[in-house]
Design a protein around this motif. Structure first.
Motif, mmCIF file in Angstrom:
data_model
loop_
_atom_site.group_PDB
_atom_site.id
_atom_site.type_symbol
_atom_site.label_atom_id
_atom_site.label_comp_id
_atom_site.label_asym_id
_atom_site.label_seq_id
_atom_site.Cartn_x
_atom_site.Cartn_y
_atom_site.Cartn_z
ATOM 1 N N THR A 165 0.816 -1.225 0.000
ATOM 2 C CA THR A 165 0.000 0.000 0.000
ATOM 3 C C THR A 165 0.846 1.270 0.000
ATOM 4 O OG1 THR A 165 -0.126 -0.150 2.414
ATOM 5 C CG2 THR A 165 -1.939 -1.118 1.149
ATOM 6 N N ARG A 166 2.093 1.175 0.423
ATOM 7 C CA ARG A 166 2.949 2.361 0.439
ATOM 8 C C ARG A 166 3.247 2.862 -0.972
ATOM 9 N NH1 ARG A 166 7.487 -0.019 4.366
ATOM 10 N NH2 ARG A 166 7.009 -1.810 3.025
ATOM 11 N N THR A 167 3.164 1.958 -1.944
ATOM 12 C CA THR A 167 3.296 2.369 -3.347
ATOM 13 C C THR A 167 2.154 3.308 -3.733
ATOM 14 O OG1 THR A 167 4.567 0.486 -4.142
ATOM 15 C CG2 THR A 167 3.100 1.517 -5.722
ATOM 16 N N ASP A 168 0.943 2.998 -3.274
ATOM 17 C CA ASP A 168 -0.211 3.858 -3.568
ATOM 18 C C ASP A 168 -0.049 5.231 -2.933
ATOM 19 O OD1 ASP A 168 -1.419 1.769 -4.956
ATOM 20 O OD2 ASP A 168 -2.374 0.977 -3.152
ATOM 21 N N LEU A 169 0.575 5.268 -1.770
ATOM 22 C CA LEU A 169 0.786 6.550 -1.100
ATOM 23 C C LEU A 169 1.765 7.415 -1.887
ATOM 24 C CD1 LEU A 169 0.888 5.440 2.646
ATOM 25 C CD2 LEU A 169 -1.025 6.417 1.347
ATOM 26 N N MET A 184 -1.877 18.616 -8.074
ATOM 27 C CA MET A 184 -2.972 19.505 -7.695
ATOM 28 C C MET A 184 -2.443 20.841 -7.187
ATOM 29 S SD MET A 184 -5.487 16.798 -5.751
ATOM 30 C CE MET A 184 -6.604 18.099 -5.220
ATOM 31 N N ALA A 185 -1.315 20.782 -6.472
ATOM 32 C CA ALA A 185 -0.786 21.989 -5.852
ATOM 33 C C ALA A 185 -0.007 22.867 -6.819
ATOM 34 C CB ALA A 185 0.116 21.608 -4.666
ATOM 35 N N THR A 186 0.569 22.268 -7.844
ATOM 36 C CA THR A 186 1.467 23.025 -8.726
ATOM 37 C C THR A 186 1.004 23.088 -10.170
ATOM 38 O OG1 THR A 186 2.811 21.105 -9.322
ATOM 39 C CG2 THR A 186 3.432 22.292 -7.307
ATOM 40 N N GLY A 187 0.073 22.201 -10.542
ATOM 41 C CA GLY A 187 -0.362 22.177 -11.937
ATOM 42 C C GLY A 187 0.518 21.348 -12.834
ATOM 43 N N ARG A 188 1.479 20.591 -12.253
ATOM 44 C CA ARG A 188 2.350 19.743 -13.066
ATOM 45 C C ARG A 188 2.802 18.548 -12.239
ATOM 46 N NH1 ARG A 188 7.601 23.743 -12.709
ATOM 47 N NH2 ARG A 188 8.897 22.406 -11.405
ATOM 48 N N VAL A 189 3.202 17.489 -12.916
ATOM 49 C CA VAL A 189 3.680 16.300 -12.199
ATOM 50 C C VAL A 189 5.128 16.522 -11.760
ATOM 51 C CG1 VAL A 189 2.125 14.653 -13.294
ATOM 52 C CG2 VAL A 189 4.299 15.201 -14.390
ATOM 53 N N PRO A 190 5.547 15.872 -10.690
ATOM 54 C CA PRO A 190 6.901 16.123 -10.180
ATOM 55 C C PRO A 190 8.004 15.474 -10.984
ATOM 56 C CG PRO A 190 5.780 14.495 -8.825
ATOM 57 C CD PRO A 190 4.758 15.016 -9.790
ATOM 58 N N PHE A 191 7.705 14.360 -11.665
ATOM 59 C CA PHE A 191 8.738 13.621 -12.396
ATOM 60 C C PHE A 191 8.398 13.668 -13.880
ATOM 61 C CE2 PHE A 191 8.152 11.558 -8.207
ATOM 62 C CZ PHE A 191 9.347 11.983 -7.637
ATOM 63 N N ARG A 192 9.220 14.410 -14.622
ATOM 64 C CA ARG A 192 8.929 14.674 -16.027
ATOM 65 C C ARG A 192 10.112 14.260 -16.882
ATOM 66 N NH1 ARG A 192 5.448 19.302 -16.703
ATOM 67 N NH2 ARG A 192 6.871 20.138 -18.250
ATOM 68 N N GLN A 197 3.472 21.114 1.865
ATOM 69 C CA GLN A 197 4.731 20.735 1.213
ATOM 70 C C GLN A 197 5.398 19.582 1.966
ATOM 71 O OE1 GLN A 197 7.706 23.187 -1.016
ATOM 72 N NE2 GLN A 197 8.692 23.245 0.992
ATOM 73 N N GLU A 198 5.336 19.623 3.289
ATOM 74 C CA GLU A 198 5.944 18.553 4.088
ATOM 75 C C GLU A 198 5.206 17.228 3.879
ATOM 76 O OE1 GLU A 198 8.371 16.413 6.657
ATOM 77 O OE2 GLU A 198 8.651 18.266 5.516
ATOM 78 N N VAL A 199 3.882 17.264 3.758
ATOM 79 C CA VAL A 199 3.116 16.040 3.480
ATOM 80 C C VAL A 199 3.545 15.453 2.135
ATOM 81 C CG1 VAL A 199 0.817 15.131 2.969
ATOM 82 C CG2 VAL A 199 1.131 16.697 4.890
ATOM 83 N N ILE A 200 3.646 16.319 1.133
ATOM 84 C CA ILE A 200 4.045 15.857 -0.200
ATOM 85 C C ILE A 200 5.451 15.276 -0.157
ATOM 86 C CG2 ILE A 200 4.558 16.619 -2.554
ATOM 87 C CD1 ILE A 200 2.304 18.709 -2.211
ATOM 88 N N ILE A 253 2.140 12.079 -5.741
ATOM 89 C CA ILE A 253 2.300 12.684 -7.067
ATOM 90 C C ILE A 253 1.043 13.470 -7.447
ATOM 91 C CG2 ILE A 253 2.544 12.164 -9.530
ATOM 92 C CD1 ILE A 253 4.337 9.809 -8.739
ATOM 93 N N VAL A 254 -0.118 12.884 -7.154
ATOM 94 C CA VAL A 254 -1.379 13.572 -7.445
ATOM 95 C C VAL A 254 -1.482 14.868 -6.635
ATOM 96 C CG1 VAL A 254 -3.893 13.413 -7.280
ATOM 97 C CG2 VAL A 254 -2.574 11.458 -8.104
ATOM 98 N N LEU A 255 -1.116 14.812 -5.353
ATOM 99 C CA LEU A 255 -1.126 16.015 -4.524
ATOM 100 C C LEU A 255 -0.205 17.084 -5.092
ATOM 101 C CD1 LEU A 255 -1.084 14.928 -0.753
ATOM 102 C CD2 LEU A 255 -2.876 16.178 -1.967
#
Length: 615
Positions: free
Chosen positions: A16-20, A30-38, A69-72, A25-27
């Motif tokens: 389940t940690r994979t889903d987290l 949502m927060a920045t308008g782009r995915v973190p790994f491009r 930011q810390e949660v992400i 990534i989704v968070l």
């Protein structure tokens, strides 16, 4: 692909940690308008997921609460054991953050640079366009903040806008020179040339490329030379905001090229607010020659050297030689000569005794002219290691080079190879990975990581790394050569043959790759084909140099160990650099119990090898 976790990329067991991680990534999106790994390919995306830290969300959207930011950050931990272990833990922190915002309380503040992060006003809005497009006031605040913390830069290949392919060396050379100069600035991470040049000829989007490379600023430029004038346009872009930090146009005489490069370097250091000492500022404007014609010839030499081909190395030697004739005190041009002979010998285009002594003479001349030239120490270190077998002196030179220029990619790469041959595999892997961080898109560095895993007998990781390298460039023959070696050791003979055949085809029939394929065919029991390739190599050796070590490998594959030893003895007679891999080359495993092999190993006298030989 963009939402995969590191363990998914590595095809490991999932929970389940994979889903987290994917939710993180989704968070982030949502927060920045782009995915973190491009990345521009699946290989680049996988490399980002495994090896790169994403740009801090708050640098993309300054209205993000520090607590979010810390949660992400915790959700995107690459180490699964450092990530949130249960969804409930993550939910509690998000509920607490929402409660604080709904009640009008200001979440815990953090500082970035010298500016406090503001209270969010629209972060939880479902209107994604609004989240991606902050107000003018927010954009201004972001620009003030990030201007103080820009600590990384990519200099993209300057465009040759003259329309004359013969001028390509100039645009490439000026780009490379700026990279080398700016890389000397403390606390400024500059992307290496081979990574930056992966974007050559592509449509340039400074923000998108900056995000892919995880840098804070990008420098672009265009060059036109003709009619007795040199015109250069440059622009420095803030990746986080898309704002232009600086731009300039120059219209000078070609002989003023040094002045233009000095002005660009100084302007960049000023716009990035880098605090430099007098000595550091002096390094920014250091010239290895005052002769513009010699400098142009040097740039032409490096242009051909960077092709990494036999023909390219010979052309490079011609231009480097002309450069030192124009300016006999040009130490860097002598280093170019040395590097060309190093690679002519290392790649077995020339016999060791023809290539390496010429390289050593050039490196020694360079050091006599400039004792503190890092590039010259690297060249000499390689020659002391590959040909003279002076292990301690070679290491001293490598370390001196890295002390003078810690981010010099060639020194980092060659020193990692040196450490491998000394039997220090853990250190070698760490060193080559450090080189990969400096030069993440370099094909030779990516292959070197796979090579290090192969020599350390970590075959699964080697295959994984080499497959990623194929994603970067499916036409690089060295990748298939090493992948074939790894698959052979895992007894995946048919796959090994397929990859080996690709390497032979893409390399235009390289003797090294043909010999490796013949070894695999022999080991797979396809002896008729192996003997045919051996006969072809024997005929080729009458026309050009083919290293005896290659023939030794073919005979090992055919089970002809006595013939293999004959060729290894020939390798010893010519002082072949291939023998320094004896104690770690998995393809030599079939000979390790042979008394003649053990005697040869003693004569080579590698420290780690000597410790492993029974007395």
């Amino acid at each position: 692909m963009n939402y995969m976790s590191p363990e998914q990329v590595r095809a490991k067991e999932l929970d389940t940690r994979t889903d987290l991680f994917s939710f993180g990534i989704v968070l982030y999106e949502m927060a920045t308008g782009r995915v973190p790994f491009r990345g521009g390919s699946s290989g680049l995306i996988m490399d980002a997921i495994l090896n790169r830290t994403p740009v801090a969300p708050i640098l993309v959207n300054p209205d993000i609460p520090p607590a979010l930011q810390e949660v992400i950050r915790r959700a995107l931990e690459k180490d699964i054991n450092l990530r949130y272990q249960h969804a409930a833990d993550m939910r509690v922190e998000l509920q607490r953050l929402k409660r604080d915002i709904d009640s009008g309380q200001r979440p815990a503040e953090e500082e970035t640079g010298s500016v406090l992060i503001p209270t969010p006003s629209y972060l939880y809005s479902t209107d994604k366009r609004r989240a991606r497009t902050p107000s003018v006031g927010t954009a201004a605040l972001r620009q003030r903040r990030v201007s103080k913390i820009i600590d990384s830069l990519a200099v993209l290949p300057f465009e040759n806008a003259s329309g004359d392919p013969e001028r390509e060396y100039l645009s490439d050379g000026i780009t490379g020179s700026l990279i080398n100069v700016l890389a000397t600035v403390p606390k400024l991470r500059v992307m290496a040339q081979s990574t930056a040049f992966r974007y050559k000829g592509r449509e340039i989007d400074p923000q998108a490329i900056g995000r892919e490379l995880n840098v804070r600023a990008v420098l672009t430029g265009r060059i036109v030379q003709g009619g007795g004038s040199l015109r250069i346009w440059t622009e420095l872009v803030d990746v986080a905001t898309g704002c232009q930090l600086w731009g300039a146009q120059y219209n000078r005489k070609p002989s003023d090229i040094f002045v233009v490069q000095d002005e660009i370097s100084n302007e960049i250091s000023g716009k990035l607010r880098l605090k430099l000492s007098r000595a550091e500022r002096k390094r920014l404007t250091r010239h290895h020659t005052q002769n513009a014609e010699a400098y142009g010839l040097y740039l032409m030499g490096r242009h051909h050297w960077n092709r990494w081909s036999e023909e390219g190395f010979y052309k490079a030697i011609e231009y480097f030689q002309q450069a030192v004739e124009k300016d006999p005190s040009y130490a860097l041009a002598y280093t170019g000569l040395a590097d060309s002979y190093v690679l002519l010998g290392w790649n077995s285009y020339l016999p060791p005794k023809e290539a390496f002594p010429k390289g050593k003479a050039a490196a020694m001349t360079a050091l006599q002219l400039d004792p503190d030239l890092a590039e010259a120490h690297t060249s000499l270190a390689a020659l002391l290691w590959l040909h003279d077998w002076q292990w301690e002196e070679a290491e001293t030179r490598f370390k001196r080079s890295l002390e003078l220029s810690p981010t010099y990619p060639t020194a980092n790469h060659w020193y990692a190879e040196y450490v491998m041959t000394m039997g220090r595999q853990g250190e070698a892997i760490a060193t080559v990975k450090n080189g990969h961080e400096l030069d993440p898109l370099s094909l030779i560095i990516n292959v070197a990581v796979g090579w290090a895993f192969y020599l350390a007998r970590r075959y699964g990781e080697a295959i994984e790394q080499l497959r990623r390298t194929i994603e970067l460039d499916p036409n690089y023959p060295v990748t298939y050569w090493i992948l074939g070696l790894v698959l052979r050791k895992t007894s995946s003979y048919e796959l090994a043959i397929t990859e080996g055949e690709r390497g032979v085809k893409l390399s235009g029939g390289s003797p090294l790759m043909r010999a490796a394929l013949a070894h695999t065919l022999g080991a797979a029991g396809r002896t008729k084909e192996a003997f045919q390739m051996l006969d072809d190599l024997t005929k080729l050796a009458k026309q050009k140099y083919v290293a005896p070590y290659f023939f030794a490998g073919v005979h090992i594959g055919l089970g002809e160990n006595d013939r293999a030893m004959e060729y290894l003895e020939k390798s010893y007679e010519e002082h072949s650099h291939w023998l320094i891999y004896l104690q770690i080359d998995p393809s030599m495993d079939g000979l390790r119990d042979n008394p003649r092999f053990q005697d040869l190993s003693r004569r080579v006298s590698l420290p780690a090898l000597m410790a492993a030989i029974p007395t």
